[in-house]
Scaffold this motif. Structure first.
Motif: not given
Length: 152
Positions: A53-55, A141-142, A59-61, A123-125
């Motif tokens: 998942m990319i948040v 997650i950005a 967008d959420v992909l 920043g990324f998690t």
């Protein structure tokens, strides 16, 4: 002493050394991913598990296959190329173990131009899971840089 209850063997305590080894392995995965971003997006995509998942702020992909991850990374990096993007590194990394097989990794991404100067940081998690093939990224997650998770 037949009337004494049988004692259970002592249960092993979680080993801090094991947790540190896992944190080192996670650090190597995320650092390897960042190293690959500037060189080989197919290799970079290999650091992701399926599904992923990319948040992002807008967008959420859901990326079900490795090819979807590679397409996402290609689009992401192609947006930075006109700005002179060369490579990225992690900074201020924080790892929080959620279980033996799940961890959260927060970091500041330092993006560099081909001339060595910096692009804006981000920043990324990441949510990582350890399966049969080792630690893999399953969520990106950005993250606002002042909202990175705390380390263990």
């Amino acid at each position: 002493q037949g009337d004494r209850p049988a004692q259970l063997p002592p249960q092993p305590m979680p080993q801090p050394v094991q947790a540190e080894n896992e944190k080192e392995a996670i650090q190597q995965v995320v650092s390897g991913y960042y190293d690959a971003l500037g060189r080989d997006l197919t290799e970079a995509a290999s650091f992701y598990g399926e599904p992923a998942m990319i948040v992002l702020p807008t967008d959420v992909l859901a990326l079900n296959k490795r090819a979807d991850v590679e397409a996402f990374l290609t689009k992401l990096v192609s947006g930075f190329k006109p700005l002179g993007f060369s490579h990225a590194k992690v900074s201020d990394s924080r790892i929080k173990m959620l279980s033996e097989t799940t961890a959260i990794y927060s970091t500041v991404a330092i993006r560099y131009k081909t001339d060595g100067s910096e692009l804006p940081r981000g920043g990324f998690t990441y949510l990582l899971h350890k399966g049969p093939s080792g630690w893999k990224i399953h969520e990106l997650i950005a993250t606002d840089m002042d909202k990175l998770v705390s380390a263990d």
